[in-house]
Design a protein around this motif. Structure first.
Motif, PDB file in Angstrom:
ATOM      1  N   GLU A  34       0.853  -1.181   0.000  1.00 39.31           N
ATOM      2  CA  GLU A  34       0.000   0.000   0.000  1.00 39.31           C
ATOM      3  C   GLU A  34       0.890   1.232   0.000  1.00 39.31           C
ATOM      4  N   PRO A  35       0.378   2.401  -0.399  1.00 35.60           N
ATOM      5  CA  PRO A  35       1.189   3.624  -0.326  1.00 35.60           C
ATOM      6  C   PRO A  35       1.672   3.896   1.096  1.00 35.60           C
ATOM      7  N   LEU A  36       2.765   4.630   1.207  1.00 38.07           N
ATOM      8  CA  LEU A  36       3.336   4.980   2.507  1.00 38.07           C
ATOM      9  C   LEU A  36       2.288   5.665   3.377  1.00 38.07           C
ATOM     10  N   SER A  37       2.102   5.183   4.616  1.00 42.96           N
ATOM     11  CA  SER A  37       1.087   5.743   5.501  1.00 42.96           C
ATOM     12  C   SER A  37       1.675   5.942   6.893  1.00 42.96           C
ATOM     13  N   TRP A  38       0.860   6.549   7.767  1.00 39.98           N
ATOM     14  CA  TRP A  38       1.306   6.759   9.142  1.00 39.98           C
ATOM     15  C   TRP A  38       1.607   5.439   9.845  1.00 39.98           C
ATOM     16  N   LEU A  39       0.987   4.355   9.407  1.00 40.51           N
ATOM     17  CA  LEU A  39       1.270   3.053  10.010  1.00 40.51           C
ATOM     18  C   LEU A  39       2.702   2.602   9.749  1.00 40.51           C
ATOM     19  N   ASP A  40       3.316   3.154   8.707  1.00 37.46           N
ATOM     20  CA  ASP A  40       4.682   2.791   8.350  1.00 37.46           C
ATOM     21  C   ASP A  40       5.711   3.696   9.000  1.00 37.46           C
ATOM     22  N   CYS A  41       5.267   4.695   9.752  1.00 37.76           N
ATOM     23  CA  CYS A  41       6.172   5.705  10.303  1.00 37.76           C
ATOM     24  C   CYS A  41       6.093   5.711  11.830  1.00 37.76           C
ATOM     25  N   ALA A  42       7.232   5.876  12.467  1.00 40.98           N
ATOM     26  CA  ALA A  42       7.310   5.830  13.925  1.00 40.98           C
ATOM     27  C   ALA A  42       6.838   7.140  14.556  1.00 40.98           C
ATOM     28  N   GLU A  43       6.652   7.107  15.879  1.00 41.76           N
ATOM     29  CA  GLU A  43       6.309   8.321  16.618  1.00 41.76           C
ATOM     30  C   GLU A  43       7.361   9.394  16.361  1.00 41.76           C
ATOM     31  N   GLY A  44       6.905  10.635  16.237  1.00 41.14           N
ATOM     32  CA  GLY A  44       7.789  11.738  15.921  1.00 41.14           C
ATOM     33  C   GLY A  44       7.835  12.072  14.443  1.00 41.14           C
ATOM     34  N   SER A  45       7.282  11.210  13.596  1.00 41.04           N
ATOM     35  CA  SER A  45       7.207  11.499  12.166  1.00 41.04           C
ATOM     36  C   SER A  45       6.286  12.693  11.929  1.00 41.04           C
ATOM     37  N   THR A  46       6.581  13.483  10.907  1.00 40.17           N
ATOM     38  CA  THR A  46       5.832  14.717  10.667  1.00 40.17           C
ATOM     39  C   THR A  46       5.450  14.857   9.201  1.00 40.17           C
ATOM     40  N   LEU A  47       4.456  15.676   8.980  1.00 31.77           N
ATOM     41  CA  LEU A  47       3.997  16.016   7.632  1.00 31.77           C
ATOM     42  C   LEU A  47       3.503  17.452   7.666  1.00 31.77           C
ATOM     43  N   GLN A  48       4.005  18.282   6.759  1.00 28.65           N
ATOM     44  CA  GLN A  48       3.549  19.671   6.659  1.00 28.65           C
ATOM     45  C   GLN A  48       2.765  19.839   5.365  1.00 28.65           C
ATOM     46  N   GLU A  49       1.587  20.428   5.485  1.00 24.81           N
ATOM     47  CA  GLU A  49       0.681  20.563   4.356  1.00 24.81           C
ATOM     48  C   GLU A  49       0.258  22.010   4.167  1.00 24.81           C
ATOM     49  N   ARG A  50      -0.076  22.325   2.942  1.00 20.20           N
ATOM     50  CA  ARG A  50      -0.600  23.651   2.634  1.00 20.20           C
ATOM     51  C   ARG A  50      -1.993  23.495   2.041  1.00 20.20           C
ATOM     52  N   ARG A  51      -2.921  24.263   2.552  1.00 16.69           N
ATOM     53  CA  ARG A  51      -4.297  24.263   2.038  1.00 16.69           C
ATOM     54  C   ARG A  51      -4.574  25.609   1.395  1.00 16.69           C
ATOM     55  N   THR A  52      -4.990  25.559   0.128  1.00 14.80           N
ATOM     56  CA  THR A  52      -5.383  26.765  -0.590  1.00 14.80           C
ATOM     57  C   THR A  52      -6.889  26.740  -0.781  1.00 14.80           C
ATOM     58  N   PRO A  53      -7.636  27.584  -0.078  1.00 15.16           N
ATOM     59  CA  PRO A  53      -9.099  27.554  -0.174  1.00 15.16           C
ATOM     60  C   PRO A  53      -9.586  27.894  -1.573  1.00 15.16           C
ATOM     61  N   GLY A  54     -10.703  27.298  -1.944  1.00 19.42           N
ATOM     62  CA  GLY A  54     -11.276  27.563  -3.251  1.00 19.42           C
ATOM     63  C   GLY A  54     -12.011  28.881  -3.347  1.00 19.42           C
ATOM     64  N   ASP A  55     -12.185  29.570  -2.209  1.00 19.47           N
ATOM     65  CA  ASP A  55     -12.921  30.834  -2.222  1.00 19.47           C
ATOM     66  C   ASP A  55     -12.007  32.043  -2.373  1.00 19.47           C
ATOM     67  N   GLY A  56     -10.712  31.810  -2.635  1.00 18.54           N
ATOM     68  CA  GLY A  56      -9.803  32.922  -2.862  1.00 18.54           C
ATOM     69  C   GLY A  56      -9.049  33.404  -1.643  1.00 18.54           C
ATOM     70  N   ARG A  57      -9.327  32.836  -0.477  1.00 15.16           N
ATOM     71  CA  ARG A  57      -8.594  33.239   0.717  1.00 15.16           C
ATOM     72  C   ARG A  57      -7.136  32.802   0.629  1.00 15.16           C
ATOM     73  N   GLU A  58      -6.295  33.403   1.474  1.00 15.86           N
ATOM     74  CA  GLU A  58      -4.872  33.083   1.478  1.00 15.86           C
ATOM     75  C   GLU A  58      -4.663  31.643   1.957  1.00 15.86           C
ATOM     76  N   PRO A  59      -3.689  30.935   1.392  1.00 22.05           N
ATOM     77  CA  PRO A  59      -3.392  29.570   1.869  1.00 22.05           C
ATOM     78  C   PRO A  59      -2.760  29.588   3.251  1.00 22.05           C
ATOM     79  N   TRP A  60      -2.821  28.443   3.931  1.00 22.72           N
ATOM     80  CA  TRP A  60      -2.176  28.328   5.231  1.00 22.72           C
ATOM     81  C   TRP A  60      -1.545  26.950   5.369  1.00 22.72           C
TER      82      TRP A  60
END
Length: 269
Positions: A34-60
């Motif tokens: 299966e694709p790499l998932s949190w089950l394959d990663c130990a405690e302390g693993s991190t993921l940073q994501e960016r969300r760009t709203p569809g209504d034109g607001r600034e991403p965060w």
């Protein structure tokens, strides 16, 4: 049984692909089923994501981190992101590995045209028991699909095409809405719920090049959403469109991108 996430305390996800430094290198090959998932990663693993709203607001940006869970049978993820001009929100998500039971049966070898080129595929019939775990009020609900997989592709790669069979599927009161509510079946009686758009795509994250494919899927309201699926990226996607309903009932799409991730290896006994 396919690996699926369910029972999140709060469903909140995001993902993105950004240009890395000028010098890039191939990402380590991912050989899981299966694709790499949190089950394959130990405690302390991190993921940073960016969300760009569809209504034109600034991403965060949103930061996810796997933390210790005393229950052990759940994966616990802490989520942190902006709230208002100066505030920050924090929450905990608990996810368990659970999903309906699916059985696949090989049907035939076929060919699918992708970007004008024929691609050899193996076609399977997939029957999913939608009553799995519901022993109190079973109603015989099941989902019948045709699944088209690229011949010879690694197991972690998703299908190139999925076709829903509305005639043989059964949707009772406990199974939710069927995959398609508006489109008319084709001449063979199927409705496409997933189609590959591009093979041989790539995503550059943290200076590593990940092999990917671009796909389009449809939700229960028949609204299409595209994504870039990459088995070696934590979560299995570099970016995707997330469809949601606005207050006035209109569909809106946010863009979610994986900016960076760190999957720490699990300790082996």
């Amino acid at each position: 049984m396919m690996r699926r996430w369910a029972a999140w305390v709060l469903a909140m996800s995001a993902c993105a692909c950004v240009r890395g430094p000028e010098t890039v290198r191939p990402a380590p090959a991912w050989t899981g089923k299966e694709p790499l998932s949190w089950l394959d990663c130990a405690e302390g693993s991190t993921l940073q994501e960016r969300r760009t709203p569809g209504d034109g607001r600034e991403p965060w940006l949103v930061r996810l981190r796997r933390v210790h869970n005393p229950a052990n049978h759940h994966v616990r993820i802490s989520v942190e992101g902006p709230k208002g001009p100066t505030g920050t929100f924090r929450l905990i998500m608990d996810g368990s590995l659970w999903g309906p039971e699916s059985v696949e049966r090989f049907l035939r070898r076929d060919s699918l045209v992708v970007e004008g080129e024929p691609v050899a595929v193996d076609v399977f019939e997939r029957i999913t028991d939608l009553n799995a775990g519901n022993d109190v009020f079973p109603d015989g609900s099941r989902l019948v699909e045709e699944v088209w997989r690229q011949a010879g592709a690694p197991p972690a790669w998703g299908p190139l095409r999925v076709r829903y069979d509305p005639t043989r599927s059964v949707h009772g009161s406990s199974s939710g809405r069927p995959p398609s509510s508006l489109r008319v079946p084709d001449a063979q009686g199927f409705i496409d719920t997933r189609q590959v758009l591009r093979l041989g795509a790539e995503a550059v994250i943290d200076g590593q090049v990940h092999p990917c494919m671009e796909v389009r899927s449809w939700n229960v309201d028949d609204v299409p959403a595209d994504s870039l699926e990459c088995p070696s990226v934590l979560g299995g996607r570099a970016w995707w469109e997330q469809v949601h309903q606005t207050r006035n009932g209109q569909s809106e799409k946010d863009l979610l991108e994986v900016v960076s991730f760190d999957c720490r290896p699990l300790s082996r006994p």
